[in-house]
Design an enzyme around this catalytic site. Structure first.
Site, PDB file in Angstrom:
ATOM      1  N   GLN A 170     -40.595 -23.750  10.272  1.00  0.00           N
ATOM      2  CA  GLN A 170     -39.553 -22.845   9.802  1.00  0.00           C
ATOM      3  C   GLN A 170     -40.129 -21.530   9.288  1.00  0.00           C
ATOM      4  OE1 GLN A 170     -37.307 -25.092   6.895  1.00  0.00           O
ATOM      5  NE2 GLN A 170     -36.667 -26.624   8.400  1.00  0.00           N
ATOM      6  N   HIS A 188     -38.991 -25.352   4.643  1.00  0.00           N
ATOM      7  CA  HIS A 188     -38.337 -25.061   3.364  1.00  0.00           C
ATOM      8  C   HIS A 188     -39.005 -23.884   2.639  1.00  0.00           C
ATOM      9  CE1 HIS A 188     -36.296 -29.294   2.983  1.00  0.00           C
ATOM     10  NE2 HIS A 188     -36.112 -28.730   4.160  1.00  0.00           N
ATOM     11  N   GLU A 239     -24.687 -26.973   0.131  1.00  0.00           N
ATOM     12  CA  GLU A 239     -23.922 -26.507  -1.027  1.00  0.00           C
ATOM     13  C   GLU A 239     -23.710 -24.999  -1.024  1.00  0.00           C
ATOM     14  OE1 GLU A 239     -25.766 -29.792  -4.198  1.00  0.00           O
ATOM     15  OE2 GLU A 239     -26.007 -27.637  -4.571  1.00  0.00           O
ATOM     16  N   TYR A 265     -29.551 -26.720 -10.716  1.00  0.00           N
ATOM     17  CA  TYR A 265     -28.615 -27.135  -9.672  1.00  0.00           C
ATOM     18  C   TYR A 265     -28.883 -28.542  -9.138  1.00  0.00           C
ATOM     19  CZ  TYR A 265     -26.706 -22.585 -10.209  1.00  0.00           C
ATOM     20  OH  TYR A 265     -26.101 -21.483 -10.772  1.00  0.00           O
ATOM     21  N   TYR A 299     -32.965 -38.355   5.493  1.00  0.00           N
ATOM     22  CA  TYR A 299     -32.811 -38.275   6.941  1.00  0.00           C
ATOM     23  C   TYR A 299     -32.910 -39.641   7.605  1.00  0.00           C
ATOM     24  CZ  TYR A 299     -33.207 -33.198   6.625  1.00  0.00           C
ATOM     25  OH  TYR A 299     -32.992 -31.870   6.334  1.00  0.00           O
TER      26      TYR A 299
END
Length: 493
Positions: A205, A271, A365, A375, A386
């Site tokens: 990513q 991430h 979210e 949070y 997963y």
């Protein structure tokens, strides 16, 4: 939004696919749920209508589609780092590549079930078809929403993964390409490379991510880029989320300075976050994902990952940041307990910083980033692991924020913009969010600070990576593979 209904819909999908699933026990398929017959071997061609592949398809949709797409679109035209043979896929599914974000499924599936998945993936790749939004007839077609109608205008095509967009005062556009290229798109639609972009680790990513202009860009020509920075440690290649500031001089970046570097560096390739947004207070807000290490990073104030950070335009720390005076805490931290924020936008009326973030399987979210607020990740979540195991029993806990909205199953949100101006009648102040997994544009209808309903637009357009409002009053949508940026043009019927 009635949260229990979303949770029940997720459980229903799991029940259909696997026979049983609850919030208190891991969801592990039995041999009668998704097992291919004993005679089935990897590499054996099967009709996608066969019971074996239909069973494997159910497993794929529930376990794999969040990252790889409902219709296996992420597998097409890809570079197979670990090989594409049946044996390679079997190994990847069974043992995973955790540093790259691929979990192991050896506890979720039997070997025969994994063989069925391999057969389904291999056969499905041959039949993958995507709706071609680049086709002239499709572009000319009128798209209808509940409130207005519009057409798509192709702004630029031929990109790979356009990750971020920013609009220059003269009408040109800056576009980040995840492979590591920064482009300028001129008013006459000439795509020009800009030299001086930072070196990036374009794996998983990672790569060149978001781009943001300084609030006084007209005076100082200052640009901010977030990216996956590289660091060598012995034979290991480590990376992290970093932010570089530079001046844009024609098609060249000069006076480079790294003003933010998330610590610690890690071996993982996922991430990173990482969205950038200048708040009305003049400070730069930026997101850093948990880097796949949810046990240590999101809840620790001594680490950068899993946070929203708030810094001055030169990288220094505002004196009123919430943890400036807390011993051992990262002073740039503004909010924490986040998993992977890939959407950030300023509310046009309140000036609040809104974010959205990826959950695991379920639990994406939408939040308002609040000073010093927690949070909850991974202590509370509306998603599960997963591989089907339960991550946490808790969806609520005192001292931890509840989302304004969440998705079950996950849509893999990316990009975020509030509708401003007067071009889109009936959409004013609504929140637009891209979906990577289901390949649509989500319109979240607002009533004050409440999200009251969702409308799904541009279904099957492709993996929507970014959504931005331009100073010209139009919405722009960046789509991956083929890399195209569209403009939404309202029409009167």
């Amino acid at each position: 939004m009635i949260k229990s209904q979303h949770l029940l819909s997720y459980i229903a999908v799991a029940l259909i696919s696997f026979g049983s699933c609850t919030n208190s026990t891991p969801s592990t398929p039995t041999s009668t749920d998704t097992t291919a017959s004993a005679s089935t071997t990897t590499g054996q061609a099967l009709s996608t209508a066969s019971p074996q592949l239909q069973s494997a398809k159910a497993a794929y949709i529930s376990y794999c589609s969040g990252c790889h797409g409902e219709e296996l679109e992420a597998f097409t035209d890809r570079k197979w780092k670990h090989g594409s043979s049946d044996e390679d896929l079997f190994k990847a599914i069974k043992h995973g590549y955790p540093d790259e974000g691929m979990p192991a499924f050896d506890k979720a599936f039997t070997d025969e079930q994994i063989k069925g998945l391999v057969a389904y993936i291999q056969e499905g790749i041959k039949q993958v078809k995507q709706y071609d939004f680049s086709d002239e007839n499709t572009l000319a077609a009128i798209q209808r929403s509940e409130k207005l109608s519009f057409k798509l205008d192709t702004v630029v095509s031929g990109l790979e993964v356009p990750w971020g967009m920013a609009f220059l005062p003269n009408g040109d556009m800056l576009i980040t390409e995840r492979l590591g290229i920064l482009y300028r798109l001129t008013n006459d639609k000439q795509l020009q490379k800009i030299s001086g972009a930072p070196e990036v680790l374009a794996q998983g990513q990672g790569g060149l991510l978001d781009v943001e202009l300084h609030p006084d860009f007209k005076k100082n020509n200052t640009v901010y880029l977030s990216y996956s920075a590289i660091k060598k440690e012995g034979t290991n290649t480590l990376s992290t989320t970093a932010v570089m500031r530079a001046q844009l001089d024609g098609n060249q970046l000069t006076n480079h300075k790294v003003i933010f570097e998330a610590l610690p560096y890690a071996r993982t390739r996922h991430h990173y976050g990482s969205r950038l947004e200048f708040g009305r207070d003049g400070y730069l807000y930026l997101s850093v994902g948990d880097r796949g290490n949810h046990d240590e990073n999101p809840q620790s104030l001594e680490r950068h990952p899993g946070k929203v950070h708030r810094i001055k335009d030169d990288g220094s720390i505002p004196a009123d940041n919430p943890f400036v005076n807390k011993a051992g805490a990262v002073a740039s931290t503004y909010s924490y307990g986040h998993r992977n924020i890939q959407g950030m936008a300023i509310h046009p009326k309140t000036g609040d910083i809104w974010t959205h973030e990826h959950g695991p399987r379920g639990g994406d979210e939408v939040n308002i980033s609040g000073k010093a607020k927690n949070y909850g990740w991974p202590v509370i979540s509306y998603g599960i692991n997963y591989n089907g195991t339960v991550l946490t029993e808790l969806t609520k806990k005192e001292g931890m924020e509840q989302p304004l909205w969440y998705w079950v199953p996950s849509i893999a949100p990316s990009g975020m913009a509030f509708v401003t101006g007067n071009r889109y009648k009936g959409w004013e102040n609504d929140l637009m969010v891209g979906s990577l997994r289901f390949q649509f544009l989500s319109r979240l209808e607002m009533n004050g600070n409440k999200i009251v309903k969702e409308e799904k637009l541009l279904k099957n357009i492709g993996r929507v990576r970014d959504v931005k409002m331009s100073p010209d009053g139009y919405l722009y949508v960046a789509v991956e593979k083929p890399g195209i940026i569209y403009r939404l043009v309202p029409v009167q019927l």
